[in-house]
Write an enzyme that holds these catalytic residues in place. Sequence first.
Site: not given
Length: 656
Positions: A49-50, A240-241, A271, A612
Amino acid sequence: MTIRKYTLHPVAEPGTGIDYPKALNERQLEAVMHGDGPLLIVAGAGTGKTRTLIYRVAHLVEQGVPPASILLLTFTRRSASEMLQRASVLLDRRCEKVSGGTFHSFANLVLRRHASAIGFGENFTILDRADSEELVGLMRHEIDVAHKTLRFPRKETLADLFSRAANREETVAEIVTRDAPHFLYCVDDIVRISGLYREAKRDRNLMDYDDLLLHMATLLREHAGIRRLLSESYRHILVDEYQDTNRVQAEILRLMADAHDNLTVVGDDAQSIYSFRGARFRNIMDFTCDFPNAHTVWLEENYRSRQPILDVTNEVIARAAEKFPKKLFSKRGGEDRPALVSAPNERTQSLFVADRIVELAEEQGLALSEIAVLFRAAYLSFDLEVELEKRHIPYRKFGGFKFLETAHVKDVVAHLRTVDNPRDSLSLSRILSLLPGVGKKRSADLARKAFELASLGPVIDALAGMKKSDEAGRLAALLSGLTRDHGLAVTEMMARVLAHYRPILEARFDDFPRRLKDLEHMESLCARHGTLPEFLAEITLEPPTASVGDMVAPDTEEDYLTLSTIHSAKGLEWKAVFIIWALDGKLPSLRAADREDEMEEERRLFYVAATRAKDILAITYPVNIFERATGTVLSTPSRFADEIPARLLPRYALID
C-alpha cells in the site's frame, strides 16, 4: 561497530519518466493511474500500500498537478516525510514540495490563519498532555466535589476520559458509562469539570491536541468561504491508514474535498484495531456511501507471507460479519503449515516457545530480530519473560511495561520481600510509604530499626500503636501473621498480601481493574514455586536494559527477540511469529463477549497478529486456566483459530 543498512533506489534519468507497468502489479497500477474523483484503495496486509501511495504522488506530479496543491496526510510526521522522499527519488525534487504531514499538524497550520473565525486568537497556545492534565486539575479543584470520603478520579484519568469523548464525538457521560463504570457514582461532577475545562481553554486562548481537530472541523463546517478556499488550494488529498481515522477526521476530509472530490484513501478494513483511540471502523466501510462516485481498487497480492499462512488468515477474516471481499494470495509457496498448539499449563507454553526460539536461532540460523512473540495484553508475557531470562535470551518488549517495572507489582513484591528478609529496608520503606501519614523520615527510621535488628518486631509494634490508622493496623496484622506463619505455601502468602493490598490499589490507581488483572496473573505464577525465596529469586532476574515503547532498532550489535502486544506490532513483520495465549477468554477477551462490534475488532486483532508472519506461524494456548473475574475455567482455543479447518491449521498437543 554496527554497519547501518541502506536501501538503494534507482533514480530515473531527467525526462525519461517512470516505467509504471514495470514497477507495479496490475491492481497497483490501476490505483496509481486513476484520474480525478474519489478513490478507495483497499490494501490487504503486505500488499504494498505504501508503495502504491508513493507512486500515485509521483504520477500526479508527473501529470502536471502543482505539488503544493497535493496534500498527503498520514499518522506520523516521519511516515509522510519518508513517503515524499521516496517519491522524490522516483521522479524528481518537485515531490518535496508536496504538502505532507499529520492531521494535527495540518489542522494547526490552518487554524493559525483562521482562528479568529471560531473565536480564538491566532497566537493560541497548544497544550501538551501534561499541560492539559494540569489545567484539568485546576478545574477539578474549583469544584468542591466533597468526595473526601469517596474516591474521585485523578486529573490524569479525567484528561483521558475527556480526550476519548472528543475523539469519538461522544458525551463524557457516555464514555464514563462504557469505559469507567466504577466512576458512575460521580459522573455528574466529572461532566461539570469537563465543561469548566472547555470554558477555561477558550477564555485563555488554549487548545489541546484534540481541539485541533475539533476546531478544524468546526471551521470547515460553519464557514463556507474558508472551506471553499482550502478545498481549491488542495486539489488532491491522499490519506494513509484510513481505517484508523476517527469521526472528526472523516468529516474534515469530506469537507476538504468539497470543491473537487479528489480524495484518495488507502486502508484495510481487516486491520481496524484502534477503537480505544477513537478509530472508527465505519469510516472505511462507508466511504463509497459518502462518495457515491468512488472507484474502488483491491490490492490482494501479498509480498510478505507464504501462501499457507495466508490460507489461515483468509479463513479468519472471511468469517467477519462485515468486510470488503478480498482474498490474499502470494507467489511464495511451501508445504509447512502454521500450527495450533495446546499446552497443559502456562509454564509448558513458555517452555515450548523458548525451546522453539532456541531451535530457530541455533539450528536454523534465524536471527533473533527475525522472531517475534505476540500477545493480547502486556501481562500475558510475564511467565515467558522469566523463562527467557533464565536462558539468557535477549529481548525487547513493546506495548507495556516489564513485569517488575509496574508500580502495583513492585508494591506487592515489596511486601513479600519484607517478610522474606526483614533487613531489606528498601522494600520495607516502600510499603510503609503506602500508609497515610507516614512520611519519608518516619518510614526510613522504622526501616532502619528492622535492618539493625534483622527483625520486623519493632516495626509491627510501631504500626499497631499508630492511633486512628486502620491501614497501619492492617499492615501490622499482615506482617505479624506472615512472619509467624513463615512456612505457608507461597500461594497463601500471595493471597493474604493481595487481600491487604487491594484497597490500596483501588485508592492509588484509577485504572485499578486493569492492574488487578496483572496481580491475579502474578498470583497464578506462585503455584509452581515451593518456597517464597525461590519465587522471589526467579521473578527478580536481571531484566534487559532496553527501554519499552519505541520500535527503533537497538544501537548495539547484540541481537534481540521481540515481545509485543498485537496493537504495537501492527505494520511490522518477522520471519517467525508466535501468538501466545490464543485462549478463548484472553483472545478474544472476555469483556468483548457482550458486544458484537468489540468481538469483531478482536477478530481483526487476531488477523493482524497472524499476518505479521513471513515464513513461520505458531499459535499456542494453555488450558485449564482459572479466570477469577467470572469464576470459570478457560480451556478452549481462541474461536478465531478453532474455526479454521485442520487441513489449513493442524492441531498439536504438548504433553507435560
